[in-house]
Design a protein around this motif. Structure first.
Motif, short mmCIF file in Angstrom:
data_model
loop_
_atom_site.label_atom_id
_atom_site.label_comp_id
_atom_site.label_asym_id
_atom_site.label_seq_id
_atom_site.Cartn_x
_atom_site.Cartn_y
_atom_site.Cartn_z
N ILE A 112 0.85 -1.18 0.00
CA ILE A 112 0.00 0.00 0.00
C ILE A 112 0.89 1.24 0.00
O ILE A 112 1.68 1.44 0.93
N LEU A 113 0.78 2.03 -1.06
CA LEU A 113 1.51 3.30 -1.13
C LEU A 113 0.68 4.33 -0.38
O LEU A 113 -0.45 4.64 -0.76
N GLY A 114 1.25 4.86 0.69
CA GLY A 114 0.49 5.68 1.63
C GLY A 114 0.12 4.82 2.82
O GLY A 114 1.00 4.26 3.48
N GLY A 115 -1.15 4.75 3.12
CA GLY A 115 -1.62 3.80 4.13
C GLY A 115 -1.87 4.36 5.51
O GLY A 115 -2.46 3.67 6.34
N GLN A 124 -8.05 0.07 4.89
CA GLN A 124 -7.53 -0.96 4.00
C GLN A 124 -6.63 -1.92 4.77
O GLN A 124 -6.75 -3.15 4.65
N VAL A 125 -5.73 -1.34 5.56
CA VAL A 125 -4.77 -2.16 6.31
C VAL A 125 -5.48 -3.09 7.29
O VAL A 125 -5.23 -4.31 7.32
N ASN A 126 -6.37 -2.54 8.09
CA ASN A 126 -7.04 -3.34 9.11
C ASN A 126 -7.89 -4.45 8.50
O ASN A 126 -7.92 -5.58 8.99
N GLY A 143 -15.62 6.02 4.34
CA GLY A 143 -14.25 5.63 4.05
C GLY A 143 -13.98 4.16 4.32
O GLY A 143 -13.13 3.54 3.66
N ARG A 144 -14.70 3.57 5.27
CA ARG A 144 -14.53 2.15 5.55
C ARG A 144 -15.08 1.29 4.42
O ARG A 144 -14.48 0.27 4.05
N ASP A 145 -16.22 1.71 3.85
CA ASP A 145 -16.77 0.96 2.72
C ASP A 145 -15.83 1.01 1.53
O ASP A 145 -15.63 0.00 0.84
N LEU A 146 -15.23 2.17 1.30
CA LEU A 146 -14.29 2.31 0.20
C LEU A 146 -13.04 1.47 0.44
O LEU A 146 -12.61 0.70 -0.43
N GLY A 147 -12.45 1.60 1.64
CA GLY A 147 -11.22 0.88 1.94
C GLY A 147 -11.38 -0.63 1.89
O GLY A 147 -10.53 -1.34 1.34
N GLU A 148 -12.45 -1.12 2.45
CA GLU A 148 -12.68 -2.57 2.49
C GLU A 148 -12.97 -3.12 1.10
O GLU A 148 -12.53 -4.22 0.75
N TRP A 149 -13.70 -2.35 0.29
CA TRP A 149 -13.99 -2.79 -1.07
C TRP A 149 -12.71 -2.89 -1.90
O TRP A 149 -12.56 -3.79 -2.73
N MET A 150 -11.77 -1.99 -1.67
CA MET A 150 -10.49 -2.06 -2.39
C MET A 150 -9.81 -3.40 -2.15
O MET A 150 -9.26 -4.01 -3.08
#
Length: 380
Positions: free
Chosen positions: A43-46, A54-56, A242-249
């Motif tokens: 993950i670039l950034g994170g 995304q990480v969690n 943001g959680r929906d976006l991150g988890e979907w990724m």
């Protein structure tokens, strides 16, 4: 009235969020199962807004995670082992990525094409799938509702896109942000070929949102009293937790899904009226709404966050972008009330001085003056 400049400014330059305690992963509080095949994910950034989600989620699914960033922001306490690599894409310092291989690379912070080019020089052939976070601001025409992923993209009119810097972007963000994101998308395909996923969010909200664009509304509703509401309540609003976006990724990475997707929500249409009704349900606030026309707010040069008027001309379509393709690809949404509830719980955990001064919206004093003038015009 929200303008293109507001959308671009906060999308590109959102402030870093404070570290959070362990986050809820799954929809409706359900536990997260393990992925069928563990992946190694770079993950670039994170450590910004959506990266920690995304990480969690990736850790909960059993994946191995590596972060690459400058190390300038404090990292949350991860619920598992996370490898940390440091470098600076502004200066081309990507040495820590050399000679390494990952199944997936998620590129969160890029707004400049040369960042993608330089990453490609190091990672091409060393990652199997590249996912790029873009923006709905890449579209050339935002005036009509129903924008799909196949709509024409903004055209860069500068001299040399690869020479653009963050300083240039900040100085002329309204003209550069969308076109440079569009060129970054093109560079991603040039560097990584067909194994590329482009995700185009609009307004990202929820816990960790330091811009206060959406926070303004439940915060203001909770205060009660005489409240200014833009338009007649029917204007469409689009947001994504943001959680929906991150988890979907992460799920896109697991499925190996490629293509372009508008990551906007919620699943069913949301109007200004229903947005505020949800804020009332969650906060218990009892404001007295006074609806003010878009023309009046434009005349007074007042920009209210999130809201996009049907009279917004070239921006009118930003409140009604098509998300059908993303939903078909597995994008799901928490209940709206859950987003509001969790956002306010997080906001109230911030220091008192931070809560006292929102970074978006208007002050109560400005609001009172505007309402006074509006009523005088209407003879109320």
């Amino acid at each position: 009235m929200t303008t293109r400049r507001d959308l671009l400014k906060f999308s590109a330059l959102a402030a870093a969020a404070a570290a959070l305690p362990p986050l809820a992963f799954a929809q409706g509080g359900k536990s997260v199962g393990k992925a069928a095949k563990p992946l190694s994910i770079l993950i670039l950034g994170g450590t910004g807004f959506t990266g920690p989600f995304q990480v969690n989620y990736a850790l909960a699914r059993g994946h191995k995670v590596t972060l690459f960033n400058r190390g300038k922001r404090p990292s949350p306490e991860w619920p598992g082992e996370v490898e940390q690599l440091h470098g600076d894409r502004n200066t081309g310092d990507l040495k820590s990525l050399e000679g390494r291989k990952w199944d997936v690379c998620i590129d969160n912070p890029t707004s400049l094409p040369f960042w993608v080019r330089d990453a490609g020089k190091v990672l091409k052939g060393n990652v199997g799938h590249y996912l790029f976070i873009s923006t709905i601001s890449v579209y050339a025409d935002g005036s009509k509702p129903g924008i799909t992923e196949d709509a024409p993209l903004a055209v860069y009119k500068g001299k040399d896109a690869m020479a653009e810097t963050q300083e240039n972007l900040r100085a002329d963000i309204e003209n550069l942000y969308g076109p440079l994101k569009a060129l970054s998308e093109a560079e991603a395909r040039k560097q990584f070929g067909e194994r590329v996923t482009i995700v185009r969010p609009g307004y990202i909200v929820g816990p960790r949102d330091e811009t206060d664009r959406f926070t303004y509304w439940p915060h203001r509703v909770a205060q009660g009293g005489d409240m200014l509401v833009p338009g007649d309540g029917s204007d469409p609003v689009q947001i994504i937790d943001g959680r929906d976006l991150g988890e979907w990724m992460i799920r896109l990475a697991e499925a190996g899904t490629t293509g372009n997707f508008n990551a906007v929500g919620p699943e069913k249409p949301l109007s200004t009226k229903s947005m505020l009704e949800g804020c009332q349900r969650v906060t218990g606030g009892k404001p007295k709404y006074t609806h003010v026309s878009a023309q009046f707010l434009e005349e007074k040069k007042i920009e209210l966050p999130i809201w996009v008027s049907d009279d917004a001309g070239p921006y009118a379509g930003y409140g009604a972008v098509s998300n059908a393709r993303a939903i078909a690809a597995g994008l799901t949404f928490r209940p709206y009330d859950t987003t509001v509830k969790d956002l306010m719980a997080w906001f109230h955990s911030l220091p008192a001085d931070r809560q006292a001064k929102l970074r978006a919206g208007i002050t109560r004093e400005q609001e009172a003056e505007l309402l006074k003038e509006w009523r005088a015009r209407k003879g109320a």
